[in-house]
Design a protein around this motif. Structure first.
Motif, PDB file in Angstrom:
ATOM      1  N   THR A 263       0.831  -1.204   0.000  1.00 15.47           N
ATOM      2  CA  THR A 263       0.000   0.000   0.000  1.00 15.47           C
ATOM      3  C   THR A 263       0.863   1.249   0.000  1.00 15.47           C
ATOM      4  N   ASP A 264       1.895   1.271   0.838  1.00 14.70           N
ATOM      5  CA  ASP A 264       2.800   2.425   0.895  1.00 14.70           C
ATOM      6  C   ASP A 264       3.584   2.578  -0.403  1.00 14.70           C
ATOM      7  N   LEU A 265       3.888   1.467  -1.044  1.00 13.50           N
ATOM      8  CA  LEU A 265       4.634   1.502  -2.306  1.00 13.50           C
ATOM      9  C   LEU A 265       3.751   1.901  -3.483  1.00 13.50           C
ATOM     10  N   GLY A 266       2.448   1.892  -3.268  1.00 18.61           N
ATOM     11  CA  GLY A 266       1.527   2.264  -4.335  1.00 18.61           C
ATOM     12  C   GLY A 266       1.284   1.158  -5.334  1.00 18.61           C
ATOM     13  N   ILE A 267       1.508  -0.082  -4.918  1.00 21.47           N
ATOM     14  CA  ILE A 267       1.270  -1.227  -5.794  1.00 21.47           C
ATOM     15  C   ILE A 267       0.295  -2.175  -5.099  1.00 21.47           C
ATOM     16  N   SER A 268      -0.070  -3.252  -5.768  1.00 18.07           N
ATOM     17  CA  SER A 268      -1.057  -4.160  -5.192  1.00 18.07           C
ATOM     18  C   SER A 268      -0.717  -5.609  -5.495  1.00 18.07           C
ATOM     19  N   CYS A 269      -1.391  -6.510  -4.791  1.00 21.67           N
ATOM     20  CA  CYS A 269      -1.244  -7.938  -5.060  1.00 21.67           C
ATOM     21  C   CYS A 269      -1.616  -8.231  -6.512  1.00 21.67           C
ATOM     22  N   ASP A 270      -2.661  -7.573  -6.983  1.00 22.65           N
ATOM     23  CA  ASP A 270      -3.119  -7.802  -8.352  1.00 22.65           C
ATOM     24  C   ASP A 270      -2.109  -7.317  -9.379  1.00 22.65           C
ATOM     25  N   SER A 271      -1.462  -6.176  -9.127  1.00 22.68           N
ATOM     26  CA  SER A 271      -0.503  -5.664 -10.102  1.00 22.68           C
ATOM     27  C   SER A 271       0.767  -6.514 -10.146  1.00 22.68           C
ATOM     28  N   VAL A 272       1.170  -7.059  -9.007  1.00 23.57           N
ATOM     29  CA  VAL A 272       2.342  -7.946  -8.981  1.00 23.57           C
ATOM     30  C   VAL A 272       1.988  -9.291  -9.594  1.00 23.57           C
ATOM     31  N   GLY A 273       0.839  -9.832  -9.226  1.00 24.12           N
ATOM     32  CA  GLY A 273       0.414 -11.114  -9.765  1.00 24.12           C
ATOM     33  C   GLY A 273       1.036 -12.292  -9.042  1.00 24.12           C
ATOM     34  N   VAL A 274       0.877 -13.476  -9.613  1.00 20.31           N
ATOM     35  CA  VAL A 274       1.351 -14.725  -9.018  1.00 20.31           C
ATOM     36  C   VAL A 274       2.331 -15.405  -9.969  1.00 20.31           C
ATOM     37  N   PHE A 275       3.453 -15.852  -9.451  1.00 20.00           N
ATOM     38  CA  PHE A 275       4.464 -16.543 -10.245  1.00 20.00           C
ATOM     39  C   PHE A 275       3.878 -17.851 -10.778  1.00 20.00           C
ATOM     40  N   LYS A 276       3.892 -18.027 -12.071  1.00 23.70           N
ATOM     41  CA  LYS A 276       3.215 -19.169 -12.697  1.00 23.70           C
ATOM     42  C   LYS A 276       3.875 -20.508 -12.392  1.00 23.70           C
ATOM     43  N   ASP A 277       5.152 -20.506 -12.017  1.00 24.19           N
ATOM     44  CA  ASP A 277       5.860 -21.757 -11.731  1.00 24.19           C
ATOM     45  C   ASP A 277       6.256 -21.848 -10.262  1.00 24.19           C
ATOM     46  N   ALA A 278       5.384 -21.376  -9.387  1.00 20.71           N
ATOM     47  CA  ALA A 278       5.671 -21.375  -7.956  1.00 20.71           C
ATOM     48  C   ALA A 278       5.960 -22.782  -7.446  1.00 20.71           C
ATOM     49  N   VAL A 279       6.964 -22.874  -6.576  1.00 21.59           N
ATOM     50  CA  VAL A 279       7.326 -24.168  -5.987  1.00 21.59           C
ATOM     51  C   VAL A 279       7.165 -24.170  -4.474  1.00 21.59           C
ATOM     52  N   ILE A 280       7.011 -22.994  -3.892  1.00 17.43           N
ATOM     53  CA  ILE A 280       6.731 -22.877  -2.458  1.00 17.43           C
ATOM     54  C   ILE A 280       5.324 -22.295  -2.355  1.00 17.43           C
ATOM     55  N   THR A 281       4.401 -23.077  -1.889  1.00 19.70           N
ATOM     56  CA  THR A 281       2.991 -22.678  -1.945  1.00 19.70           C
ATOM     57  C   THR A 281       2.323 -22.546  -0.578  1.00 19.70           C
ATOM     58  N   ASN A 282       3.131 -22.553   0.487  1.00 17.83           N
ATOM     59  CA  ASN A 282       2.542 -22.486   1.827  1.00 17.83           C
ATOM     60  C   ASN A 282       2.710 -21.120   2.490  1.00 17.83           C
ATOM     61  N   CYS A 283       3.042 -20.076   1.726  1.00 18.81           N
ATOM     62  CA  CYS A 283       3.153 -18.734   2.296  1.00 18.81           C
ATOM     63  C   CYS A 283       1.755 -18.158   2.536  1.00 18.81           C
ATOM     64  N   GLN A 284       1.674 -17.178   3.438  1.00 19.13           N
ATOM     65  CA  GLN A 284       0.390 -16.535   3.671  1.00 19.13           C
ATOM     66  C   GLN A 284      -0.059 -15.795   2.419  1.00 19.13           C
ATOM     67  N   ALA A 285      -1.361 -15.700   2.241  1.00 24.87           N
ATOM     68  CA  ALA A 285      -1.912 -15.050   1.052  1.00 24.87           C
ATOM     69  C   ALA A 285      -1.613 -13.557   1.069  1.00 24.87           C
ATOM     70  N   CYS A 286      -1.394 -12.999  -0.119  1.00 18.37           N
ATOM     71  CA  CYS A 286      -1.140 -11.566  -0.245  1.00 18.37           C
ATOM     72  C   CYS A 286      -2.435 -10.789  -0.030  1.00 18.37           C
ATOM     73  N   THR A 287      -2.346  -9.726   0.776  1.00 21.94           N
ATOM     74  CA  THR A 287      -3.535  -8.905   1.043  1.00 21.94           C
ATOM     75  C   THR A 287      -3.281  -7.418   0.823  1.00 21.94           C
ATOM     76  N   GLY A 288      -2.022  -7.006   0.684  1.00 24.22           N
ATOM     77  CA  GLY A 288      -1.712  -5.582   0.507  1.00 24.22           C
ATOM     78  C   GLY A 288      -2.247  -5.062  -0.807  1.00 24.22           C
ATOM     79  N   SER A 289      -2.810  -3.855  -0.795  1.00 23.06           N
ATOM     80  CA  SER A 289      -3.375  -3.336  -2.039  1.00 23.06           C
ATOM     81  C   SER A 289      -3.444  -1.826  -2.038  1.00 23.06           C
ATOM     82  N   ALA A 290      -3.100  -1.235  -3.181  1.00 22.15           N
ATOM     83  CA  ALA A 290      -3.212   0.216  -3.350  1.00 22.15           C
ATOM     84  C   ALA A 290      -4.043   0.532  -4.586  1.00 22.15           C
TER      85      ALA A 290
END
Length: 406
Positions: free
Chosen positions: A322-349
């Motif tokens: 939010t402070d950076l002025g970006i969002s989870c949606d703008s960053v997106g999700v890595f299509k070849d993720a291999v570590i999938t147990n991280c907490q879900a992204c919630t930050g949004s601007a």
């Protein structure tokens, strides 16, 4: 790897485009001034990378190219642009540069870092070929990004003065920024822009940065021209471009950190580390904690990435979205993720703002210039050893072949 002779041949005989009528579009951007020579800085990047190719990289030749240039990009018939000049410029007073100084980086940190990696000293002491070469090849794109920021900042300063507001000055500086960022290849090969494009492909659910960023370069150009001058709009375009850089380079940092933790690989580690560097000042300006976490997670001196590092770093930087002025949606999700147990992204601007199309073409002539690299010796001579002797001998050869093209 190319032989030393072959590399010299690349420098001597690389073809340059002929003079053209008008100012052609550059990857969706329509310049209003001649920036042919500026576009050709990607030829410097290409030659630099070529010297580092293979199992026996020629660090000495790469250093010569870094310090002297090859004459691909000319400031004048007697002055070649160099990567080192970009790294040593004092850009005090510019928001991008000042953010790095505020974060604790030295004023010429890019130059110090590049020289350490080339020489295998300082931060790079004892590093493997893989770590050094990867850092250098990705780091040079960060350096080009760094200097692109200068042109945008310089354009805004010039536009504030009615005397230097116009296509020959303020708009020309803005044109230079896009030229350095995109380069002279029609597809943007070997450019910082290409790095953003590759991350778009890795994060297909996020913003298409390589497509939308040019629209903000277009918007900024309009704002620094004489008849459409708008200081607020110019600064907004600059800041939106910086935010898009954060998205692009953060994607790279997180992707390679994840891969390096999952199955340690020096190349992935070095890519994540080097790709993060161009945005650390921007991240630190909004969240010192996120900056510290990312730098610690990617610390290039580590021989491995401990389990849990990626998720912790991802959570820390996402908390700053939010402070950076970006969002989870703008960053997106890595299509070849291999570590999938991280907490879900919630930050949004919210979504990134929209840009505009290119300006109308301007008539003019861009003439390809020939110049000779400086003969001034490097601050640290590189004449020892076989590679050193080859590099020391390079300048007269380059100068001779350039003279034959004149």
């Amino acid at each position: 790897m190319l032989s030393r002779v072959a590399v010299t041949s690349v420098l001597c005989f690389a073809a340059s485009p002929p003079a053209v009528s008008g100012y052609p579009a550059i990857g969706g951007y329509m310049p209003v001034s001649s920036v042919l020579e500026h576009m050709q800085m990607t030829e410097e990047v290409k030659a630099f990378n070529e010297a580092l190719t293979g199992d026996d990289p020629d660090y000495a030749m790469a250093k010569t190219i870094y310090q002297f240039g090859t004459g691909s990009s000319c400031k004048s018939p007697s002055a070649a642009r160099t990567l080192q000049a970009f790294a040593t410029a004092d850009l005090t007073g510019e928001s991008y540069y000042d953010a790095f100084i505020a974060a604790g980086w030295d004023k010429v940190w890019w130059d110090s870092w590049m020289l350490h990696m080339l020489d295998g000293t300082g931060v790079a002491a004892g590093f493997s070929r893989v770590k050094r070469v990867t850092c250098l090849k990705k780091g040079v794109l960060g350096l080009m990004t760094h200097y692109t920021s200068h042109e945008l900042e310089d354009a805004i300063v010039m536009a504030q003065d009615p005397v230097s507001r116009g296509d020959k000055n303020s708009a020309h500086a803005w044109d230079e920024g896009w030229a350095f960022y995109y380069g002279n290849d029609p597809a943007g090969v070997d450019s910082a822009w290409e790095a953003a494009k590759k991350r778009d492909e890795d994060f297909p659910t996020g913003a298409n940065i390589s497509k939308v960023i040019v629209e903000h370069f277009n918007k900024g150009l309009i704002a620094v021209r004489k008849d459409t001058y708008d200081l607020t709009a110019a600064k907004a375009a600059r800041d939106d471009i910086y935010r898009m850089w954060v998205v692009a380079y953060l994607r790279a940092a997180l992707k390679y950190l994840e891969l390096a933790e999952h199955r340690y690989d020096e190349k992935a580690h070095a890519e994540g580390y080097a790709y993060y560097l161009p945005i650390d000042g921007l991240v630190h300006a909004k969240s010192p904690a996120a900056s510290q976490t990312m730098m610690k997670a990617l610390d290039i001196s580590k021989p491995s990435i401990a389990a849990g590092t990626y998720c912790a770093a991802k959570a820390a930087v996402e908390a700053a979205y939010t402070d950076l002025g970006i969002s989870c949606d703008s960053v997106g999700v890595f299509k070849d993720a291999v570590i999938t147990n991280c907490q879900a992204c919630t930050g949004s601007a919210g979504p990134l703002p929209s840009g505009v199309g290119p300006v109308a073409a301007v008539s003019g002539t861009a003439t390809d210039m020939t110049c000779v690299p400086t003969t001034t010796a490097p601050a640290e001579p590189i004449t020892s050893g076989a590679h050193g002797r080859a590099a020391a001998a390079l300048m007269p050869v380059v100068m001779a072949c350039l003279a034959s093209r004149a």
